[in-house]
Design a protein around this motif. Structure first.
Motif, PDB file in Angstrom:
ATOM      1  N   PRO A   1       0.841  -1.203   0.000  1.00 56.16           N
ATOM      2  CA  PRO A   1       0.000   0.000   0.000  1.00 56.16           C
ATOM      3  C   PRO A   1       0.876   1.253   0.000  1.00 56.16           C
ATOM      4  CG  PRO A   1      -0.529  -1.503   1.831  1.00 56.16           C
ATOM      5  CD  PRO A   1       0.794  -1.915   1.267  1.00 56.16           C
ATOM      6  N   ASN A   2       0.360   2.364  -0.513  1.00 58.90           N
ATOM      7  CA  ASN A   2       1.151   3.596  -0.504  1.00 58.90           C
ATOM      8  C   ASN A   2       1.065   4.330   0.832  1.00 58.90           C
ATOM      9  OD1 ASN A   2      -1.452   4.602  -0.660  1.00 58.90           O
ATOM     10  ND2 ASN A   2      -1.027   6.067  -2.294  1.00 58.90           N
ATOM     11  N   PHE A   3       0.353   3.738   1.800  1.00 59.88           N
ATOM     12  CA  PHE A   3       0.218   4.363   3.112  1.00 59.88           C
ATOM     13  C   PHE A   3       0.723   3.442   4.229  1.00 59.88           C
ATOM     14  CE2 PHE A   3      -3.653   2.350   1.656  1.00 59.88           C
ATOM     15  CZ  PHE A   3      -3.921   1.432   2.656  1.00 59.88           C
ATOM     16  N   GLU A   4       1.388   2.355   3.865  1.00 63.49           N
ATOM     17  CA  GLU A   4       1.846   1.376   4.853  1.00 63.49           C
ATOM     18  C   GLU A   4       3.050   0.641   4.299  1.00 63.49           C
ATOM     19  OE1 GLU A   4       2.756  -0.176   7.708  1.00 63.49           O
ATOM     20  OE2 GLU A   4       0.763   0.525   8.266  1.00 63.49           O
ATOM     21  N   GLU A   5       3.815   0.002   5.164  1.00 66.28           N
ATOM     22  CA  GLU A   5       4.968  -0.787   4.739  1.00 66.28           C
ATOM     23  C   GLU A   5       4.512  -2.020   3.963  1.00 66.28           C
ATOM     24  OE1 GLU A   5       8.258  -0.051   5.138  1.00 66.28           O
ATOM     25  OE2 GLU A   5       7.500   1.874   5.851  1.00 66.28           O
ATOM     26  N   PRO A   6       5.322  -2.480   2.986  1.00 69.17           N
ATOM     27  CA  PRO A   6       4.966  -3.711   2.259  1.00 69.17           C
ATOM     28  C   PRO A   6       4.953  -4.914   3.190  1.00 69.17           C
ATOM     29  CG  PRO A   6       6.819  -2.576   1.207  1.00 69.17           C
ATOM     30  CD  PRO A   6       6.574  -1.908   2.518  1.00 69.17           C
ATOM     31  N   ASP A   7       4.169  -5.913   2.819  1.00 74.15           N
ATOM     32  CA  ASP A   7       4.138  -7.147   3.584  1.00 74.15           C
ATOM     33  C   ASP A   7       3.928  -8.311   2.618  1.00 74.15           C
ATOM     34  OD1 ASP A   7       4.271  -8.810   5.751  1.00 74.15           O
ATOM     35  OD2 ASP A   7       2.681  -7.802   6.882  1.00 74.15           O
ATOM     36  N   HIS A   8       4.283  -9.521   3.059  1.00 70.68           N
ATOM     37  CA  HIS A   8       4.179 -10.722   2.238  1.00 70.68           C
ATOM     38  C   HIS A   8       3.161 -11.664   2.870  1.00 70.68           C
ATOM     39  CE1 HIS A   8       8.109  -9.024   1.228  1.00 70.68           C
ATOM     40  NE2 HIS A   8       7.985  -9.632   0.066  1.00 70.68           N
ATOM     41  N   PHE A   9       2.315 -12.245   2.018  1.00 78.10           N
ATOM     42  CA  PHE A   9       1.261 -13.126   2.500  1.00 78.10           C
ATOM     43  C   PHE A   9       1.253 -14.423   1.698  1.00 78.10           C
ATOM     44  CE2 PHE A   9      -0.176  -8.748   3.141  1.00 78.10           C
ATOM     45  CZ  PHE A   9      -0.368  -8.743   4.519  1.00 78.10           C
ATOM     46  N   PHE A  10       0.907 -15.508   2.373  1.00 76.19           N
ATOM     47  CA  PHE A  10       0.776 -16.802   1.711  1.00 76.19           C
ATOM     48  C   PHE A  10      -0.365 -16.736   0.698  1.00 76.19           C
ATOM     49  CE2 PHE A  10      -1.503 -20.862   1.522  1.00 76.19           C
ATOM     50  CZ  PHE A  10      -0.512 -21.679   1.006  1.00 76.19           C
ATOM     51  N   ALA A  11      -0.148 -17.323  -0.487  1.00 81.19           N
ATOM     52  CA  ALA A  11      -1.167 -17.318  -1.541  1.00 81.19           C
ATOM     53  C   ALA A  11      -1.218 -18.684  -2.216  1.00 81.19           C
ATOM     54  CB  ALA A  11      -0.873 -16.229  -2.570  1.00 81.19           C
ATOM     55  N   ALA A  12      -2.388 -19.033  -2.706  1.00 81.96           N
ATOM     56  CA  ALA A  12      -2.579 -20.292  -3.429  1.00 81.96           C
ATOM     57  C   ALA A  12      -3.768 -20.110  -4.371  1.00 81.96           C
ATOM     58  CB  ALA A  12      -2.818 -21.449  -2.466  1.00 81.96           C
ATOM     59  N   GLY A  13      -3.966 -21.079  -5.249  1.00 80.22           N
ATOM     60  CA  GLY A  13      -5.107 -20.982  -6.139  1.00 80.22           C
ATOM     61  C   GLY A  13      -5.108 -22.047  -7.212  1.00 80.22           C
ATOM     62  N   PHE A  14      -6.066 -21.898  -8.121  1.00 82.34           N
ATOM     63  CA  PHE A  14      -6.237 -22.807  -9.248  1.00 82.34           C
ATOM     64  C   PHE A  14      -6.405 -22.000 -10.525  1.00 82.34           C
ATOM     65  CE2 PHE A  14      -7.857 -25.064  -5.530  1.00 82.34           C
ATOM     66  CZ  PHE A  14      -7.162 -26.263  -5.623  1.00 82.34           C
ATOM     67  N   TYR A  15      -6.151 -22.641 -11.656  1.00 79.06           N
ATOM     68  CA  TYR A  15      -6.350 -21.969 -12.937  1.00 79.06           C
ATOM     69  C   TYR A  15      -6.661 -22.995 -14.013  1.00 79.06           C
ATOM     70  CZ  TYR A  15      -1.456 -23.299 -13.914  1.00 79.06           C
ATOM     71  OH  TYR A  15      -0.283 -23.990 -14.102  1.00 79.06           O
ATOM     72  N   GLY A  16      -7.263 -22.502 -15.089  1.00 75.52           N
ATOM     73  CA  GLY A  16      -7.577 -23.374 -16.211  1.00 75.52           C
ATOM     74  C   GLY A  16      -7.902 -22.541 -17.429  1.00 75.52           C
ATOM     75  N   GLY A  17      -7.817 -23.163 -18.594  1.00 75.85           N
ATOM     76  CA  GLY A  17      -8.111 -22.418 -19.810  1.00 75.85           C
ATOM     77  C   GLY A  17      -7.953 -23.252 -21.061  1.00 75.85           C
ATOM     78  N   LEU A  18      -7.895 -22.544 -22.167  1.00 76.15           N
ATOM     79  CA  LEU A  18      -7.733 -23.141 -23.492  1.00 76.15           C
ATOM     80  C   LEU A  18      -6.530 -22.523 -24.169  1.00 76.15           C
ATOM     81  CD1 LEU A  18     -11.433 -22.966 -24.742  1.00 76.15           C
ATOM     82  CD2 LEU A  18     -10.219 -25.037 -24.040  1.00 76.15           C
ATOM     83  N   LYS A  19      -5.795 -23.336 -24.933  1.00 77.03           N
ATOM     84  CA  LYS A  19      -4.692 -22.794 -25.723  1.00 77.03           C
ATOM     85  C   LYS A  19      -4.734 -23.393 -27.121  1.00 77.03           C
ATOM     86  CE  LYS A  19      -1.080 -26.013 -24.183  1.00 77.03           C
ATOM     87  NZ  LYS A  19       0.280 -26.126 -23.641  1.00 77.03           N
ATOM     88  N   TYR A  20      -4.268 -22.585 -28.070  1.00 78.58           N
ATOM     89  CA  TYR A  20      -4.287 -22.984 -29.473  1.00 78.58           C
ATOM     90  C   TYR A  20      -2.876 -22.890 -30.025  1.00 78.58           C
ATOM     91  CZ  TYR A  20      -5.641 -23.321 -34.364  1.00 78.58           C
ATOM     92  OH  TYR A  20      -5.773 -23.727 -35.662  1.00 78.58           O
ATOM     93  N   ASP A  21      -2.419 -23.982 -30.640  1.00 75.71           N
ATOM     94  CA  ASP A  21      -1.072 -24.053 -31.204  1.00 75.71           C
ATOM     95  C   ASP A  21      -1.033 -23.276 -32.518  1.00 75.71           C
ATOM     96  OD1 ASP A  21       1.480 -24.664 -31.936  1.00 75.71           O
ATOM     97  OD2 ASP A  21       1.161 -26.825 -32.118  1.00 75.71           O
ATOM     98  N   LEU A  22      -0.208 -22.216 -32.568  1.00 71.85           N
ATOM     99  CA  LEU A  22      -0.087 -21.382 -33.764  1.00 71.85           C
ATOM    100  C   LEU A  22       1.005 -21.872 -34.696  1.00 71.85           C
ATOM    101  CD1 LEU A  22      -0.319 -17.904 -31.995  1.00 71.85           C
ATOM    102  CD2 LEU A  22      -2.157 -19.109 -33.190  1.00 71.85           C
ATOM    103  N   GLY A  23       1.863 -22.770 -34.222  1.00 69.07           N
ATOM    104  CA  GLY A  23       2.990 -23.250 -35.016  1.00 69.07           C
ATOM    105  C   GLY A  23       4.258 -22.472 -34.710  1.00 69.07           C
TER     106      GLY A  23
END
Length: 196
Positions: free
Chosen positions: A120-142
């Motif tokens: 934040p621009n009004f407080e000291e930086p801090d580090h927090f544990f994070a986790a998650g999931f993701y998914g999607g589609l991809k297309y091979d262009l060559g």
């Protein structure tokens, strides 16, 4: 001795022969982040504005699996107080499985774990544990390139009680003081991957 262990693990992560379905990949991401509201320890509600973000990942491919590092940067602000800015930087270890749909079209699903650096621009930086999931589609262009679209869910465990004393005397500090809450964010990404 510890540094040699970490070096060996790092080399093992990205070592091996690059076969037809193996190798490395670099992906550039861009998209929009949507943020869930948060509740401070003083019972105030914090709504972060939905903003654009960018990211990059470096992955090791092994047949239909991949794993590597993901970095994402978001600059946002309080919706009701735009002078209060918040930067978030995710650094995550990620792993995914690709599933062929057609010769050039693939779907994928994966998980990630790491850290969210909140500044934040009004407080000291801090580090927090994070986790998650993701998914999607991809297309091979060559020629080693592929385009993709995906959605990511990122959850950060926000807790400031061990670092900041919030007694109501400083409104800015109290605005970002959480005694155990989860920041849920959703990223809608488009990306371009180059494999080598």
């Amino acid at each position: 001795m510890r540094s040699y262990v970490w070096l060996a693990l790092g080399l093992g992560l990205f070592s091996g022969s690059a076969l037809a379905d193996n190798g490395f990949g670099v992906t550039l991401y861009g998209g929009k982040s949507s943020n869930q509201e948060l509740h401070t320890s003083q019972k105030a509600v914090v709504n972060l504005a939905d903003e654009n973000h960018f990211g990059v990942s470096f992955d090791r491919y092994l047949d239909n699996k991949r794993y590597g590092l993901f970095y994402s940067m978001l600059e946002t602000e309080f919706e009701d107080a735009p002078i209060q800015k918040v930067d978030m930087e995710y650094l995550m270890f990620q792993s995914a499985i690709d599933v062929n749909i057609t010769d050039n079209l693939y779907s994928y699903i994966g998980a990630q774990i790491g850290v969210n650096k909140v500044t934040p621009n009004f407080e000291e930086p801090d580090h927090f544990f994070a986790a998650g999931f993701y998914g999607g589609l991809k297309y091979d262009l060559g020629a080693g390139f592929s385009a993709q679209t995906e959605i990511r869910w990122l959850a950060s465990s926000i807790k400031n009680s061990s670092k900041v004393r919030c007694d109501g005397s400083d409104e800015d500090v109290c605005a970002w003081h959480f005694d155990g809450d989860v920041l849920n964010q959703f990223q809608l990404n488009v990306g371009l991957t180059y494999r080598f």
